[in-house]
Design an enzyme around this catalytic site. Sequence first.
Site, PDB file in Angstrom:
ATOM      1  N   LYS A 107       0.858  -1.187   0.000  1.00 60.36           N
ATOM      2  CA  LYS A 107       0.000   0.000   0.000  1.00 60.36           C
ATOM      3  C   LYS A 107       0.888   1.228   0.000  1.00 60.36           C
ATOM      4  CE  LYS A 107      -4.411   0.945   0.042  1.00 60.36           C
ATOM      5  NZ  LYS A 107      -5.480   0.152  -0.608  1.00 60.36           N
ATOM      6  N   GLY A 219     -20.958   6.169   2.454  1.00 64.13           N
ATOM      7  CA  GLY A 219     -20.056   6.603   1.382  1.00 64.13           C
ATOM      8  C   GLY A 219     -20.805   6.678   0.070  1.00 64.13           C
TER       9      GLY A 219
HETATM   10  P1  NAD Z   1     -13.845   7.357  -2.837  1.00 62.73           P
HETATM   11  O1  NAD Z   1     -12.831   8.381  -2.474  1.00 62.73           O
HETATM   12  O2  NAD Z   1     -14.261   7.202  -4.257  1.00 62.73           O
HETATM   13  O3  NAD Z   1     -15.195   7.593  -1.983  1.00 62.73           O
HETATM   14  C1  NAD Z   1     -15.208   7.700  -0.601  1.00 62.73           C
HETATM   15  C2  NAD Z   1     -16.618   8.129  -0.199  1.00 62.73           C
HETATM   16  O4  NAD Z   1     -16.717   8.093   1.218  1.00 62.73           O
HETATM   17  C3  NAD Z   1     -17.007   9.539  -0.634  1.00 62.73           C
HETATM   18  O5  NAD Z   1     -18.345   9.536  -1.034  1.00 62.73           O
HETATM   19  C4  NAD Z   1     -16.848  10.352   0.644  1.00 62.73           C
HETATM   20  O6  NAD Z   1     -17.713  11.495   0.658  1.00 62.73           O
HETATM   21  C5  NAD Z   1     -17.290   9.321   1.653  1.00 62.73           C
HETATM   22  N1  NAD Z   1     -16.844   9.563   3.021  1.00 62.73           N
HETATM   23  C6  NAD Z   1     -15.611   9.882   3.477  1.00 62.73           C
HETATM   24  N2  NAD Z   1     -15.646  10.002   4.817  1.00 62.73           N
HETATM   25  C7  NAD Z   1     -16.913   9.738   5.195  1.00 62.73           C
HETATM   26  C8  NAD Z   1     -17.595   9.690   6.440  1.00 62.73           C
HETATM   27  N3  NAD Z   1     -16.943   9.925   7.579  1.00 62.73           N
HETATM   28  N4  NAD Z   1     -18.912   9.377   6.458  1.00 62.73           N
HETATM   29  C9  NAD Z   1     -19.574   9.143   5.306  1.00 62.73           C
HETATM   30  N5  NAD Z   1     -18.994   9.151   4.096  1.00 62.73           N
HETATM   31  C10 NAD Z   1     -17.683   9.455   4.056  1.00 62.73           C
HETATM   32  O7  NAD Z   1     -13.278   5.973  -2.244  1.00 62.73           O
HETATM   33  P2  NAD Z   1     -13.610   4.514  -2.723  1.00 62.73           P
HETATM   34  O8  NAD Z   1     -12.621   4.142  -3.775  1.00 62.73           O
HETATM   35  O9  NAD Z   1     -15.043   4.348  -2.951  1.00 62.73           O
HETATM   36  O10 NAD Z   1     -13.162   3.697  -1.425  1.00 62.73           O
HETATM   37  C11 NAD Z   1     -14.015   3.558  -0.292  1.00 62.73           C
HETATM   38  C12 NAD Z   1     -13.438   2.482   0.615  1.00 62.73           C
HETATM   39  O11 NAD Z   1     -13.308   1.270  -0.128  1.00 62.73           O
HETATM   40  C13 NAD Z   1     -12.044   2.758   1.191  1.00 62.73           C
HETATM   41  O12 NAD Z   1     -11.968   2.134   2.454  1.00 62.73           O
HETATM   42  C14 NAD Z   1     -11.127   2.036   0.212  1.00 62.73           C
HETATM   43  O13 NAD Z   1      -9.882   1.694   0.775  1.00 62.73           O
HETATM   44  C15 NAD Z   1     -11.968   0.809  -0.070  1.00 62.73           C
HETATM   45  N6  NAD Z   1     -11.643   0.122  -1.312  1.00 62.73           N
HETATM   46  C16 NAD Z   1     -11.706   0.757  -2.512  1.00 62.73           C
HETATM   47  C17 NAD Z   1     -11.418   0.040  -3.665  1.00 62.73           C
HETATM   48  C18 NAD Z   1     -11.551   0.655  -5.025  1.00 62.73           C
HETATM   49  O14 NAD Z   1     -11.353  -0.060  -6.020  1.00 62.73           O
HETATM   50  N7  NAD Z   1     -11.918   1.916  -5.148  1.00 62.73           N
HETATM   51  C19 NAD Z   1     -11.018  -1.299  -3.589  1.00 62.73           C
HETATM   52  C20 NAD Z   1     -10.982  -1.916  -2.337  1.00 62.73           C
HETATM   53  C21 NAD Z   1     -11.293  -1.194  -1.210  1.00 62.73           C
END
Ligand code: NAD
Length: 428
Positions: A107, A219
């Site tokens: 990471k 989210g």
């Molecule tokens: P992103 O940045 O696209 O979206 C994050 C979302 O969470 C946004 O809508 C933001 O407004 C919201 N958010 C942030 N803090 C918040 C809070 N306290 N309360 C409510 N909403 C909140 O991120 P993503 O890519 O969707 O990733 C989300 C999670 O999934 C993370 O933990 C990331 O590590 C995990 N993840 C993502 C992927 C991927 O392919 N994108 C893969 C595996 C895991």
Amino acid sequence: MAKESFNAYQMAQTQFDQVADLLNLDQATRDLLRQPLREYHFSIPVRMDDGNVKVFRGFRVQHNDARGPSKGGIRFHPQETIDTVRALSMWMTWKCSVVDIPLGGAKGGVICDPHNLSSREQEAICRGWVRQVARNVGEVTDVPAPDVMTNAQHMLWMLDEFETIHGGKHPGFITGKPIGMGGSLGRPEATGFGVVFTIREALKAHGVKIEETSASVQGFGNVSQYAIQLYQSLGGKVICVSSWDQKDQVSYAFKRPAGVDLEQLRSIADRFGGIDKVKAQSLGYEVLAGDCWIQQDVDILIPAAMENQITAVTAPRIQPRVKFIAEGANGPTTPEADAVLKQRGIFVIPDFMANAGGVTCSYFEQVQSNMNYYWDKDEVLQKLDSKMTSAFLAILDLSKTKNLYMRDAAYVIAVQRVAQACRDRGWV
Ligand code: NAD
């Protein structure tokens, strides 16, 4: 949210120690696997648009590469810490192992807030990050990808810098690239769709019809939006989503009992997945405090924002009707909250299984990049479904035969494979 006392790395290690006990792992294997193999900490000086130089802190942590090159995203976040990166690298190792792809875990991150950075400044951070680790990453050693607040454009800048340093074309160095520039079709959908493939299988195993279920999602970013899209297209109803409000520096939950309209919400969200609360209100959404997503009277909860959201404090607010939790985010549930969920008999699809669709598709992207031959979207999504479904069913089967909590069953499979690879290589 008890942010101050939360440490994701301690949580990842606590989870690992419990599985090490279950598997009766020897001391050397425990010592090897409960911490990263390698870490890089560095400074990235960037000339800002106002002419001043600002120094950002960057990290790359390679937890384990016994099963193949390490793999994992790069997160841009103002509250990034080395311990969060360590934890996420460890979860990547288990994630790649549980879906049985030949990759290890890593990471990366930079402490910065892209909300307050111009595109040029972000490009400079991306290029600076690569310059610091160019000799320690690459298609046969460690393959980065996007994560929170990084996207395809960031990946392309990073690839360009890597190729400038090394010469030649190295599309397999990084994944999450734009389509047409080495990216895979289906990658944007992969994580959210993967979450729903596992929900679909979990419901099937419990004899529950998806079209009779409802869900609340934390989210509204990449994972959440595609999870909502597939879940609703299969007949499920999402009644509440939450997102972070950058201006107010708090989160809000948006509720519509008849079901949220995904396209409508997309049209009033910014590129970071923040929903405009004034517009949402005018569209008839009830705007609630951000943490209200967890107390909705639904069948399924999908935390898909950040770690440390289902805690000893928030878990008791989960309604009796909730029978399934699919962890789209990494590390959303603390070990204390896990004990509550276990005791209440809630079926948890653990993060490193539920959200493994992203890395699985990244692996497909790397395979396609290395072959320089690209599959159509249906082929990618069909391969993704089959990988996710078989991994999920293997965990379910173990959890039934050994009477294990789903998270423990997933850990047993994942850790066992990595420990075996370390033994086979003669490391322990
Ligand atoms: P992103 O940045 O696209 O979206 C994050 C979302 O969470 C946004 O809508 C933001 O407004 C919201 N958010 C942030 N803090 C918040 C809070 N306290 N309360 C409510 N909403 C909140 O991120 P993503 O890519 O969707 O990733 C989300 C999670 O999934 C993370 O933990 C990331 O590590 C995990 N993840 C993502 C992927 C991927 O392919 N994108 C893969 C595996 C895991």
